[in-house]
Design an enzyme around this catalytic site. Structure first.
Site, PDB file in Angstrom:
ATOM      1  CG  HIS A   2      63.658  34.327 -13.954  1.00  0.00           C
ATOM      2  ND1 HIS A   2      63.416  32.971 -14.041  1.00  0.00           N
ATOM      3  CD2 HIS A   2      62.730  34.822 -13.107  1.00  0.00           C
ATOM      4  CE1 HIS A   2      62.390  32.656 -13.283  1.00  0.00           C
ATOM      5  NE2 HIS A   2      61.944  33.758 -12.707  1.00  0.00           N
TER       6      HIS A   2
ATOM      7  CB  SER B 245      60.708  34.639  -9.925  1.00  0.00           C
ATOM      8  OG  SER B 245      60.038  34.369 -11.138  1.00  0.00           O
TER       9      SER B 245
ATOM     10  CG  ASP C 168      65.578  31.497 -16.364  1.00  0.00           C
ATOM     11  OD1 ASP C 168      64.577  31.906 -16.978  1.00  0.00           O
ATOM     12  OD2 ASP C 168      65.906  31.942 -15.245  1.00  0.00           O
TER      13      ASP C 168
END
Length: 440
Positions: free
Chosen positions: A411, A158, A408
């Site tokens: 990211h 990702s 998160d």
């Protein structure tokens, strides 16, 4: 009484005049030199036109006439100076990002922090300043010109997708990209085309680079990796790829069983299985080695050449539980020396650097292969403020404080610190292009 010569007084006056003029001349000389240094006389137009070819950079696009950028010899020499982009600091930048998270439609929903209501926007106004050189602001037109008629592929987990979407948003200010292909769950395989420059940019989901079976709700609760076999979902397309950016790391932290040569090599965190626990460091090293070796041999054998970048490990910034509001609460970058790259973060980075150095040596027997590490670990470590945190979901506190909220802290928000990865990528490619043209 003697006779007084009519020249006596005049001689004295003349002597004083000479001294005065001498003083004036000595006073004016440094002023004149300073004026000439700061404001040199312009050269005739034809002088620039007569510069030798190796003092000029010619960038050609598929849809427009050549773009000529002239450089003085002094600037060119300075531009060639090697730059260590890994050492530096984040400095405040009033200019902010190149794009707006509410207008770029390629951002994955979970990284669109602005549209999800993140209230503090200070994280947008920082730029990375290397210690001994200048990092130019990203210029989308320069990127498009340099990549005309080429296929750029982001391959990995990702983080590869995060970097890809950052690049597409940065380029959107100069040219429109058409989505020409998408496939897989969560659109893990996508391809865009910039018709203005005949550029193709793709993303391939391959969290291990090698062949793997990901854990699922209906299958085994661990990943399965085959460390000596490349993932052909991207490997099969190598003939059509001119530059590839690899990015892996975080998926190796999950439970997994490893296979090599048809037999079980061992496992990582598999207490219910009768396999030897070997961790994941050596396996990650083997996976990178297999990927780089495959690229080198396939592209080197056909003589097409390729540019290969390996993005180093990007640290996460969890300071609390993933389901608590303060998991990554920072709103400013760390200062130089405030946070050190150490432990697992340093080890993961070192694996990538070591494998890339070994691959460079192996690639010397082939032609047209250019391999480079994209070392972003330290500059990423220093940006604990750049993650979505609870804003991976829209307006998580609209109904007041929540007892449980997913965060998160891995990211990056878009726009955000990951834009700098592409800024460095362009700078390296641009310098490499200039060097190649001088050698022609």
């Amino acid at each position: 009484m003697g006779v007084i010569s009519p020249l006596k007084g005049q001689s004295h006056t003349h002597s004083l005049t000479k001294k005065f003029l001498s003083y004036v001349l000595y006073a004016l000389l440094p002023i004149a030199l300073f004026r000439l240094y700061c404001h040199p006389f312009p050269l005739p137009q034809s002088t620039t036109d007569q510069l030798p070819h190796n003092n000029r950079l010619i960038l050609t696009t598929s849809s427009s006439p050549p773009l000529s950028l002239s450089f003085s010899k002094e600037k060119e020499i300075a531009y060639e100076t090697p730059c260590d982009y890994t050492n530096g600091r984040w400095v405040h930048d009033k200019m902010g990002p190149l794009y707006n998270g509410t207008t770029c439609d390629t951002i994955k929903d979970g990284q669109n922090c602005i549209s999800h209501g993140r209230p503090d926007l200070g994280y947008l106004y920082w730029r990375w300043q290397p210690s001994q050189c200048k990092l130019s602001r990203f210029d989308p037109n320069t990127f498009l010109n340099l990549f005309s008629n080429k296929h750029l592929a982001f391959v990995g987990d990702s983080m590869a997708r995060n970097q890809l979407e950052s690049l597409l948003c940065m380029l959107a200010a100069a040219s429109n990209a058409n989505l020409v292909y998408k496939d897989g769950e969560d659109n893990k395989f996508r391809r865009w085309h910039f018709a203005s420059h005949n550029i193709t940019i793709s993303v391939y989901w391959s969290p291990f680079l090698v062949r793997g079976v990901e854990k699922s709700n209906i299958g085994p609760d661990h990943n399965e990796l085959y460390v000596n076999t490349v993932d052909e979902r991207w490997g099969a397309d190598l003939d059509h790829i001119d530059m590839i950016v690899l990015s892996i790391g975080h998926w190796f932290l999950h439970p997994a069983v490893y296979y090599e040569g048809g037999s079980i090599l061992g496992c990582h965190y598999c207490p219910r299985l009768n396999h030897t626990e070997i961790g994941f460091y050596d396996v990650m090293s083997k996976a990178i080695k297999t990927a780089l070796k495959t690229i080198i041999e396939r592209k080197g054998a056909n003589g097409n050449g390729v540019d290969v970048f390996l993005t180093t490990f990007s640290p996460s910034h969890f300071e609390g539980e993933w389901d608590k509001a303060g998991a990554c609460p920072k709103t400013k970058p760390y200062k130089e020396g405030e946070k050190m790259l150490e432990g697992m973060d340093a080890d993961m980075r070192a694996i990538g650097v070591e494998e890339m150095e070994a691959a460079k040596i192996y690639a010397k027997q082939f032609g047209g292969l250019r391999l480079e590490i994209l070392d972003v670990s330290k500059l990423s470590l220093m940006r604990p403020d750049g993650h979505p945190g609870p804003y991976m979901y829209p307006f998580p506190f609209a109904n007041g404080a929540q007892q449980h909220v997913q965060n998160d802290c891995v990211h990056w928000c878009l726009p955000g610190p990951i834009d700098t990865w592409n800024q460095i990528l362009l700078e390296v490619i641009r310098k490499r292009s200039m060097q190649s043209r001088r050698e022609e």
